[in-house]
Scaffold this active site. Structure first.
Site, PDB file in Angstrom:
ATOM      1  N   ASP A 160       0.811  -1.222   0.000  1.00 51.47           N
ATOM      2  CA  ASP A 160       0.000   0.000   0.000  1.00 51.47           C
ATOM      3  C   ASP A 160       0.842   1.268   0.000  1.00 51.47           C
ATOM      4  OD1 ASP A 160      -2.631  -0.874  -0.184  1.00 51.47           O
ATOM      5  OD2 ASP A 160      -2.870  -1.131   1.979  1.00 51.47           O
ATOM      6  N   ARG A 204      -9.514   5.858  10.837  1.00 53.03           N
ATOM      7  CA  ARG A 204      -8.066   5.646  10.868  1.00 53.03           C
ATOM      8  C   ARG A 204      -7.368   6.587  11.850  1.00 53.03           C
ATOM      9  NH1 ARG A 204      -6.310   2.764   6.283  1.00 53.03           N
ATOM     10  NH2 ARG A 204      -7.978   1.345   5.695  1.00 53.03           N
ATOM     11  N   CYS A 254      -5.134   9.668  -3.221  1.00 52.35           N
ATOM     12  CA  CYS A 254      -4.388   8.739  -2.356  1.00 52.35           C
ATOM     13  C   CYS A 254      -2.955   8.551  -2.858  1.00 52.35           C
ATOM     14  CB  CYS A 254      -5.045   7.370  -2.331  1.00 52.35           C
ATOM     15  SG  CYS A 254      -6.732   7.334  -1.762  1.00 52.35           S
ATOM     16  N   ARG A 271       0.607  -1.566   7.554  1.00 52.54           N
ATOM     17  CA  ARG A 271       1.163  -0.377   6.876  1.00 52.54           C
ATOM     18  C   ARG A 271       2.183   0.379   7.741  1.00 52.54           C
ATOM     19  NH1 ARG A 271      -2.674   3.352   3.467  1.00 52.54           N
ATOM     20  NH2 ARG A 271      -0.614   3.771   2.611  1.00 52.54           N
ATOM     21  N   HIS A 285     -11.147   7.569   4.763  1.00 53.62           N
ATOM     22  CA  HIS A 285     -10.211   8.695   4.860  1.00 53.62           C
ATOM     23  C   HIS A 285     -10.952   9.926   4.345  1.00 53.62           C
ATOM     24  CE1 HIS A 285      -6.403   5.991   4.405  1.00 53.62           C
ATOM     25  NE2 HIS A 285      -6.400   6.484   5.630  1.00 53.62           N
TER      26      HIS A 285
HETATM   27  N1  ARG Z   1      -5.308   0.147   0.997  1.00 56.14           N
HETATM   28  C1  ARG Z   1      -5.035   1.433   1.567  1.00 56.14           C
HETATM   29  C2  ARG Z   1      -5.549   1.470   3.002  1.00 56.14           C
HETATM   30  O1  ARG Z   1      -6.616   0.959   3.230  1.00 56.14           O
HETATM   31  C3  ARG Z   1      -5.632   2.519   0.744  1.00 56.14           C
HETATM   32  C4  ARG Z   1      -5.246   3.901   1.225  1.00 56.14           C
HETATM   33  C5  ARG Z   1      -5.930   4.992   0.476  1.00 56.14           C
HETATM   34  N2  ARG Z   1      -5.384   6.233   0.792  1.00 56.14           N
HETATM   35  C6  ARG Z   1      -6.061   7.386   0.933  1.00 56.14           C
HETATM   36  N3  ARG Z   1      -5.392   8.480   1.082  1.00 56.14           N
HETATM   37  N4  ARG Z   1      -7.353   7.408   0.951  1.00 56.14           N
HETATM   38  O2  ARG Z   1      -4.910   2.000   3.889  1.00 56.14           O
END
Ligand code: ARG
Length: 290
Positions: free
Chosen positions: A86, A156, A278, A111, A185
């Protein structure tokens, strides 16, 4: 920033929209998707049994990069790291305002190792980096609107990060709460079009946050259909809006408001739950260097 057509003699006589939008050159950081894959599921878009077409993802990402540079923006590239599929989603790598960076601290363990790579790149390139204390996913949950900052929590980033952001950036931080897991996000639910213009999906935010957002005059409300193809995961330079090609209704709304939509297809990256914004971390310079 907007300039009315009457103030812009170059447009005299030509059919023009009510306002002429001005672009400003930006500096972006993107991460090459060499190791992009979907091998775990940390958002509702990710399905580990769906294969990623590596050639197509590279071509789509490269198209975004060259489109930025062709329209006058500077793009630096950080290389991906094996085992961090990612990392291509550079917006989550840090938050950079006025030449100062605040590091990320990822919610999910899968991550977490990305943060050190972004911090190292930023330090090597002359940015002062403050290590994060609270969990935060960088510019994924942070957007600047003129002098202000909109920051989200809900899925998040921890709300306590907002005080850290205010301390590091010296800016007023407006805290918002996300409520729909598909828009986990803030950059999936709200786009900043200009210093005083936003577009968003109201129902992605809590009732209190919706009331806060209603204070923005002329905000564009985007349809659930356009948000569901990541139409709001857009990047704007004040005039050109790099937007998911599939978000056809939003593209029309942008045109009507005097922006120039630049449709981009990042369908392979949507398999990871990401899109244009993203993949893009804006490196905002110190005011004197701006
Ligand atoms: N697979 C990543 C996650 O879930 C995607 C992140 C997308 N990033 C964003 N800035 N919206 O963390």
């Amino acid at each position: 920033m907007t300039v009315t057509a009457a103030q812009n003699p170059a447009e005299a006589g030509a059919p023009v929209p009510a306002v002429v939008r001005q672009s400003t050159p930006r500096h972006y950081l993107m991460c090459r998707p060499t190791y992009f894959d979907v091998v775990y599921e940390i958002n509702p878009w990710m399905h580990a049994d769906v294969a990623v077409d590596q050639e197509l993802v590279m071509a789509q990402w490269e198209n975004l990069r060259t489109t930025y540079t062709e329209l006058g923006h500077r793009v630096d590239v950080i290389e991906g790291v094996p085992g961090l599929p990612d990392m291509v989603f550079a917006a989550n790598g840090a938050t950079v305002v006025d030449g100062k960076a605040l590091g990320s601290s990822f919610h999910y363990p899968q991550r977490r190792a990305e943060a050190a790579h972004y911090n190292a790149w930023l330090r090597e390139h002359g940015f002062e980096v403050t290590e994060a204390v609270a969990v935060n996913e960088g510019e994924g949950d942070f957007l600047t609107v003129g002098p202000r900052v909109l920051a989200a929590s809900g899925f998040r980033s921890d709300p306590s990060w907002h005080a850290e952001l205010a301390a590091v950036t010296g800016r007023e931080v407006v805290s918002l709460k996300l409520v729909d897991p598909r828009f986990y996000h803030i950059d999936t639910a709200l786009t900043v079009l200009d210093d005083d213009a936003i577009a968003y999906l109201p129902e992605a935010f809590s009732p209190a946050s919706q009331a806060t957002l209603e204070a923005y005059p002329g905000a564009i409300h985007v349809s659930a259909e356009d948000a569901a193809v990541f139409g709001l995961n857009s990047v704007s330079d004040g005039r050109n809006v790099f937007v998911a090609a599939q978000a056809t209704g939003f593209i029309e709304q942008l045109r009507a408001a005097g922006y120039v939509p630049i449709p981009i297809d990042l369908s392979e990256l949507l398999k990871g739950g990401g899109g244009i914004k993203c993949c893009t971390l804006e490196l905002r310079p110190a005011p004197e260097a701006a």
